[in-house]
Every structure is written in C-alpha cells, then in structure tokens.
Design a protein around this motif. Structure first.
Motif, mmCIF file in Angstrom:
data_model
loop_
_atom_site.group_PDB
_atom_site.id
_atom_site.type_symbol
_atom_site.label_atom_id
_atom_site.label_comp_id
_atom_site.label_asym_id
_atom_site.label_seq_id
_atom_site.Cartn_x
_atom_site.Cartn_y
_atom_site.Cartn_z
ATOM 1 N N VAL A 1 34.305 87.031 63.001
ATOM 2 C CA VAL A 1 35.718 87.393 62.879
ATOM 3 C C VAL A 1 36.456 86.805 64.077
ATOM 4 O O VAL A 1 36.093 87.064 65.230
ATOM 5 C CB VAL A 1 35.903 88.922 62.820
ATOM 6 C CG1 VAL A 1 37.392 89.281 62.784
ATOM 7 C CG2 VAL A 1 35.184 89.500 61.602
ATOM 8 N N HIS A 2 37.470 86.015 63.808
ATOM 9 C CA HIS A 2 38.180 85.274 64.858
ATOM 10 C C HIS A 2 39.180 86.150 65.605
ATOM 11 O O HIS A 2 39.433 87.305 65.242
ATOM 12 C CB HIS A 2 38.885 84.056 64.256
ATOM 13 C CG HIS A 2 40.019 84.406 63.338
ATOM 14 N ND1 HIS A 2 41.255 84.810 63.783
ATOM 15 C CD2 HIS A 2 40.092 84.391 61.975
ATOM 16 C CE1 HIS A 2 42.056 85.026 62.760
ATOM 17 N NE2 HIS A 2 41.366 84.798 61.643
ATOM 18 N N VAL B 1 25.935 81.410 57.919
ATOM 19 C CA VAL B 1 26.980 81.786 58.873
ATOM 20 C C VAL B 1 28.328 81.666 58.183
ATOM 21 O O VAL B 1 28.670 80.613 57.643
ATOM 22 C CB VAL B 1 26.955 80.887 60.134
ATOM 23 C CG1 VAL B 1 28.022 81.342 61.121
ATOM 24 C CG2 VAL B 1 25.578 80.902 60.786
ATOM 25 N N THR B 2 29.101 82.740 58.211
ATOM 26 C CA THR B 2 30.413 82.757 57.574
ATOM 27 C C THR B 2 31.465 83.195 58.570
ATOM 28 O O THR B 2 31.390 84.303 59.107
ATOM 29 C CB THR B 2 30.440 83.726 56.374
ATOM 30 O OG1 THR B 2 29.408 83.381 55.454
ATOM 31 C CG2 THR B 2 31.793 83.675 55.678
ATOM 32 N N ALA B 3 32.445 82.321 58.830
ATOM 33 C CA ALA B 3 33.613 82.703 59.618
ATOM 34 C C ALA B 3 34.704 83.092 58.629
ATOM 35 O O ALA B 3 35.179 82.260 57.858
ATOM 36 C CB ALA B 3 34.073 81.542 60.502
ATOM 37 N N GLU C 1 36.221 91.566 52.442
ATOM 38 C CA GLU C 1 35.369 90.381 52.593
ATOM 39 C C GLU C 1 34.030 90.739 53.224
ATOM 40 O O GLU C 1 32.972 90.264 52.797
ATOM 41 C CB GLU C 1 36.088 89.331 53.436
ATOM 42 C CG GLU C 1 37.293 88.705 52.758
ATOM 43 C CD GLU C 1 36.886 87.857 51.570
ATOM 44 O OE1 GLU C 1 35.868 87.140 51.667
ATOM 45 O OE2 GLU C 1 37.571 87.919 50.536
ATOM 46 N N LEU C 2 34.069 91.575 54.256
ATOM 47 C CA LEU C 2 32.832 91.930 54.951
ATOM 48 C C LEU C 2 31.910 92.747 54.052
ATOM 49 O O LEU C 2 30.704 92.484 53.993
ATOM 50 C CB LEU C 2 33.146 92.708 56.226
ATOM 51 C CG LEU C 2 31.934 93.186 57.046
ATOM 52 C CD1 LEU C 2 31.070 92.004 57.476
ATOM 53 C CD2 LEU C 2 32.383 93.988 58.264
ATOM 54 N N GLU C 3 32.462 93.717 53.350
ATOM 55 C CA GLU C 3 31.633 94.544 52.482
ATOM 56 C C GLU C 3 30.961 93.703 51.393
ATOM 57 O O GLU C 3 29.790 93.935 51.040
ATOM 58 C CB GLU C 3 32.467 95.656 51.850
ATOM 59 C CG GLU C 3 32.767 96.796 52.798
ATOM 60 C CD GLU C 3 33.433 97.967 52.102
ATOM 61 O OE1 GLU C 3 32.896 99.090 52.210
ATOM 62 O OE2 GLU C 3 34.489 97.762 51.466
ATOM 63 N N HIS D 1 24.518 90.360 60.901
ATOM 64 C CA HIS D 1 25.040 90.447 62.264
ATOM 65 C C HIS D 1 26.534 90.132 62.249
ATOM 66 O O HIS D 1 27.003 89.321 61.442
ATOM 67 C CB HIS D 1 24.325 89.457 63.178
ATOM 68 C CG HIS D 1 22.847 89.654 63.252
ATOM 69 N ND1 HIS D 1 22.284 90.838 63.662
ATOM 70 C CD2 HIS D 1 21.808 88.815 62.954
ATOM 71 C CE1 HIS D 1 20.956 90.719 63.632
ATOM 72 N NE2 HIS D 1 20.651 89.509 63.197
ATOM 73 N N LEU D 2 27.261 90.753 63.160
ATOM 74 C CA LEU D 2 28.703 90.596 63.238
ATOM 75 C C LEU D 2 29.060 90.084 64.628
ATOM 76 O O LEU D 2 28.764 90.743 65.634
ATOM 77 C CB LEU D 2 29.364 91.952 62.973
ATOM 78 C CG LEU D 2 30.831 92.040 62.584
ATOM 79 C CD1 LEU D 2 31.158 91.167 61.389
ATOM 80 C CD2 LEU D 2 31.213 93.497 62.322
ATOM 81 N N ILE D 3 29.670 88.889 64.695
ATOM 82 C CA ILE D 3 30.147 88.333 65.962
ATOM 83 C C ILE D 3 31.679 88.319 65.903
ATOM 84 O O ILE D 3 32.260 87.702 65.001
ATOM 85 C CB ILE D 3 29.625 86.909 66.204
ATOM 86 C CG1 ILE D 3 28.097 86.886 66.215
ATOM 87 C CG2 ILE D 3 30.169 86.361 67.524
ATOM 88 C CD1 ILE D 3 27.500 85.496 66.398
ATOM 89 N N CYS D 4 32.300 88.988 66.848
ATOM 90 C CA CYS D 4 33.747 89.165 66.793
ATOM 91 C C CYS D 4 34.369 88.773 68.123
ATOM 92 O O CYS D 4 34.008 89.314 69.173
ATOM 93 C CB CYS D 4 34.085 90.609 66.462
ATOM 94 S SG CYS D 4 33.201 91.212 65.002
ATOM 95 N N PHE D 5 35.306 87.838 68.060
ATOM 96 C CA PHE D 5 35.883 87.258 69.272
ATOM 97 C C PHE D 5 37.272 87.804 69.553
ATOM 98 O O PHE D 5 38.123 87.873 68.667
ATOM 99 C CB PHE D 5 35.953 85.738 69.122
ATOM 100 C CG PHE D 5 36.683 85.034 70.235
ATOM 101 C CD1 PHE D 5 36.230 85.106 71.549
ATOM 102 C CD2 PHE D 5 37.843 84.312 69.983
ATOM 103 C CE1 PHE D 5 36.903 84.477 72.578
ATOM 104 C CE2 PHE D 5 38.516 83.666 70.996
ATOM 105 C CZ PHE D 5 38.053 83.747 72.310
ATOM 106 N N SER D 6 37.507 88.190 70.816
ATOM 107 C CA SER D 6 38.824 88.568 71.310
ATOM 108 C C SER D 6 39.435 89.669 70.440
ATOM 109 O O SER D 6 38.820 90.715 70.246
ATOM 110 C CB SER D 6 39.713 87.318 71.384
ATOM 111 O OG SER D 6 40.872 87.560 72.149
ATOM 112 N N GLN D 7 40.634 89.456 69.897
ATOM 113 C CA GLN D 7 41.244 90.470 69.042
ATOM 114 C C GLN D 7 40.321 90.854 67.889
ATOM 115 O O GLN D 7 40.324 91.994 67.422
ATOM 116 C CB GLN D 7 42.576 89.963 68.494
ATOM 117 C CG GLN D 7 43.277 90.929 67.551
ATOM 118 C CD GLN D 7 44.627 90.429 67.102
ATOM 119 O OE1 GLN D 7 45.623 90.571 67.813
ATOM 120 N NE2 GLN D 7 44.690 89.817 65.938
#
Length: 290
Positions: free
Chosen positions: A30-31, A56-58, A81-83, A94-100
């Motif tokens: 998640v950007h 890998v999905t952004a 989308e995530l569900e 796994h969940l990688i989440c950047f900044s906001q």
C-alpha cells in the motif's frame, strides 16, 4: 569450482526448491502520500529476486493527488481489494505499507475481521502522528507553518484532507482528540463501540515490523514510525512510554509481550528511498517475508 562458489550454488538451488514449492506468502503493498504502484518497482524486484515466484501486488488506487482523499474513504476501497487477495491465500499474506499507507493499513487491520495477514511491515509511517514543516506539508498547505496547521485541520472541512487525519499537534492535544476522526480512533485514544473488536482484529497479525530512521526528513518526529511521539515540550516520548502502549488499548503491548514487535532503525535513508534501498530491504524486510 571453489568451495565458496559451491556453497552459493547450493543456497541458490535450495532457494529455488523452497520458492518453487509455493512456500512464500504473497505480498501486498500500500503506497503513501502522492505515490502510486510504479514507485514500488524496485521493492517488487527485490522481493522476487530473493524469493522467486512470490506474487507481489501494489494496490492501484488513490494514486498521486488522490492520496489526499479522506482516509476512511480510502480504507473502504483498499479493504475491498485487500480482502479479495487475502481470500485467495489460505496461508495468509504479508502487508508492506509505506508512509501514509502505514496508517491506512493500521485501520485495515483493525476493521477487517478474521483477516489472515501474517507480517505487517510498516515502512516509515507516521503511526503516532505527524508534526513537522516538510516539503510534503508545503505541497498541501503552502502558506502555513506547522504551528498553525491545526487551524486548517481540526474542523469538519479539514478532516476531508488525508494528512489532517493524522496531524497530531502536541500543543493542541484536546483539539486533536476532539476533531481528528482517524488516527486517534485506530490508536485507541478516542474509544468507541468497536474498540475491543478492532483490538482483537489487529492482534491477528503474527509480526509487526516498524521501520524508520533519523535521516528520513519527512516523518516528524521520525520516531513516529516506531510509535514514538512528541510531548507538549516537543520532547520525544518513546513507544513504551506512550499511554496507548501502557493501556494496551489496541494491542501493541500485547504484541510486544508476545515477542512479535520488531523495531528496525536505519540511518542515512531519506523518506523517498525506503522502498528502493536494498540495504533496508535486506536488514529490515526480507526476513519477515517467509
């Protein structure tokens, strides 16, 4: 063949064998503010080079200026989308989440029941709030210094701007708790009827990885990426001395007591470099993507 070369070949073959068996969980990214999926091409490449075959999905929504939309609106769409992706992976993801994106993911992990997120990797996110004069702030409020931003943020209109929903002015504590309708809710500082359910949902994660560093230049204080934040005197109070940790209102203390909170500090990394720096990936992320 030298012994070193033979060892490297053996490790490579083992990696292919493990990865080919589908051992690695998919990764969802998640950007952050003003970002989009294309900003995570290097991170995607790092993951797939180390763990070939990993999906890998952004997530592709609220890109660019649309990232300023209200966060609860964003959470609703990101949740769908995530569900959908979590439901396709019986072993979780796994969940990688950047900044906001980190605070968005905090909310997602609170509101999604029975989710199967394994590692939540928070990459330089303002988890305890943001309070600083940065280039990002000037893009949104070009005429305001940090001490005046609350006048724009702490009202009904201001809460329609994403950054206002985690703007945490330590000199306006009462107004923050009264008017800010996002971060205080997910951090349990303004209790509501779903507080206990959200806590149970958040505790479903197996590992919480908190990544940040002193040269970030945007997240202010940078320790917010580790759940630290300013007190009234703008002295940083570390995570374990925060009231939301001590009261364990959303489960952070419980996670820590389980041994499932990992804090990774990296110096020399500017905010926009976290997702494209291989040292950060190798030191802080790679281990938790099994």
């Amino acid at each position: 063949m030298s012994s070193l070369a033979a060892l490297l070949l053996l490790l490579l073959l083992l990696s292919w064998s493990v990865c080919g068996s589908g051992a690695h969980r998919p990764v969802v990214i998640v950007h952050g503010l003003f970002d989009g999926p294309r900003d995570f091409r290097k991170l995607t490449r790092f993951i797939q080079e180390v763990h070939p075959g990993t999906e890998v999905t952004a997530l592709d929504m609220f890109n660019g200026v649309k990232s300023l939309w209200p966060l609860w609106t964003q959470v609703k769409s990101f949740r769908s989308e995530l569900e959908a992706r979590l439901n396709q992976s019986k072993d979780g993801a796994h969940l990688i989440c950047f900044s906001q994106g980190g605070v968005i993911c905090r909310a997602l992990l609170s509101v999604i029941p029975n989710h199967n997120v394994h590692s939540f990797i928070s990459l330089s996110a303002p988890l305890a709030g943001q309070y600083g004069d940065t280039d990002y702030l000037k893009k949104v409020f070009p005429k305001f210094l940090k001490k005046n931003v609350y006048k724009m943020c702490y009202n009904k209109v201001g809460q329609d701007v994403s950054i206002c929903q985690y703007w945490n002015d330590p000199h306006q504590r009462n107004k923050y708790l009264k008017y800010c309708n996002f971060l205080p809710r997910i951090d349990g500082e303004t209790p509501h009827k779903d507080t206990n359910v959200w806590r149970q949902n958040f505790l479903r994660i197996k590992k919480l990885v908190l990544i940040g560093g002193p040269d970030d230049g945007v997240i202010t204080p940078w320790q917010s990426s580790h759940f630290g934040f300013y007190d009234f005197n703008e002295t940083v109070v570390e995570m374990k001395n925060q009231e939301f940790y001590r009261s364990d209102v959303f489960g952070l203390k419980t996670l820590d007591a389980r041994g499932d909170v990992v804090v990774c500090e990296q110096s020399g990394v500017a905010h926009v470099q976290w997702h494209s720096n291989f040292t950060v990936f190798a030191n802080c992320i790679q281990k938790w993507l099994t």
